[in-house]
Design a protein around this motif. Sequence first.
Motif, mmCIF file in Angstrom:
data_model
loop_
_atom_site.group_PDB
_atom_site.id
_atom_site.type_symbol
_atom_site.label_atom_id
_atom_site.label_comp_id
_atom_site.label_asym_id
_atom_site.label_seq_id
_atom_site.Cartn_x
_atom_site.Cartn_y
_atom_site.Cartn_z
ATOM 1 N N TYR A 1 -6.975 -3.159 -1.610
ATOM 2 C CA TYR A 1 -6.230 -3.830 -2.686
ATOM 3 C C TYR A 1 -6.845 -5.191 -2.975
ATOM 4 O O TYR A 1 -7.121 -5.957 -2.064
ATOM 5 C CB TYR A 1 -4.780 -3.975 -2.257
ATOM 6 N N HIS B 1 -3.168 -1.218 -7.758
ATOM 7 C CA HIS B 1 -1.819 -0.668 -7.621
ATOM 8 C C HIS B 1 -1.097 -0.547 -8.954
ATOM 9 O O HIS B 1 0.134 -0.519 -8.993
ATOM 10 C CB HIS B 1 -0.969 -1.506 -6.657
ATOM 11 N N PRO C 1 -5.808 2.332 -5.789
ATOM 12 C CA PRO C 1 -5.800 1.559 -4.541
ATOM 13 C C PRO C 1 -6.255 0.111 -4.725
ATOM 14 O O PRO C 1 -5.881 -0.749 -3.943
ATOM 15 C CB PRO C 1 -6.769 2.325 -3.644
ATOM 16 N N HIS D 1 -7.069 5.420 -0.300
ATOM 17 C CA HIS D 1 -6.549 4.126 0.147
ATOM 18 C C HIS D 1 -7.163 3.687 1.479
ATOM 19 O O HIS D 1 -7.166 2.504 1.798
ATOM 20 C CB HIS D 1 -5.026 4.163 0.243
ATOM 21 N N ALA E 1 0.832 -1.211 0.000
ATOM 22 C CA ALA E 1 0.000 0.000 0.000
ATOM 23 C C ALA E 1 0.861 1.254 0.000
ATOM 24 O O ALA E 1 0.521 2.241 -0.653
ATOM 25 C CB ALA E 1 -0.929 -0.004 1.205
ATOM 26 N N SER F 1 -4.391 10.541 -2.278
ATOM 27 C CA SER F 1 -4.001 9.134 -2.377
ATOM 28 C C SER F 1 -4.214 8.410 -1.045
ATOM 29 O O SER F 1 -4.765 7.307 -1.007
ATOM 30 C CB SER F 1 -2.538 9.044 -2.811
ATOM 31 N N SER G 1 1.855 2.159 -3.475
ATOM 32 C CA SER G 1 0.706 2.696 -4.202
ATOM 33 C C SER G 1 0.376 4.117 -3.770
ATOM 34 O O SER G 1 0.080 4.974 -4.602
ATOM 35 C CB SER G 1 -0.501 1.778 -3.997
ATOM 36 N N ILE G 2 0.442 4.387 -2.482
ATOM 37 C CA ILE G 2 0.150 5.733 -1.975
ATOM 38 C C ILE G 2 1.192 6.725 -2.473
ATOM 39 O O ILE G 2 0.848 7.779 -3.011
ATOM 40 C CB ILE G 2 0.082 5.736 -0.435
#
Length: 130
Positions: A121, A20, A17, A116, A7, A112, A10-11
Amino acid sequence: MAWKDAALYSILNTKCPRCHEGDMFPKGTFYNFRKFSEMNEKCSCCGQHFEPEPGFYYGAMFVSYAFSTAIFIGVWIALSFMVKEVTLTMMIIALIISVVVLLPINFRLSRSIWIHIFIRYKGPCNTYKN
């Protein structure tokens, strides 16, 4: 677990989210001050909508507020180490420069992080159906 599945990856890279993989923001708009706030409507890979409901990102203002507070404290501490006496004018100028320079980062990371929190995910795009 691969780094791309994390995560945090991805952030920090403002990726979708859910998968990814897709980008939340169009390429080439990061420091374009007219376009840095433009978002893709949905993920190019999994189709996740980046604005699940109207006004969804109002909560991201709280995340942005936390970042801004950290920036203010950081500028204050940095100035206190660099000069003997920090004046109000010096502090205001340093804060304005810092906030303007870091605005795109603050804006994008806040959004972001916020999305999330609510969308989990599910794995790479090719492992599930939309």
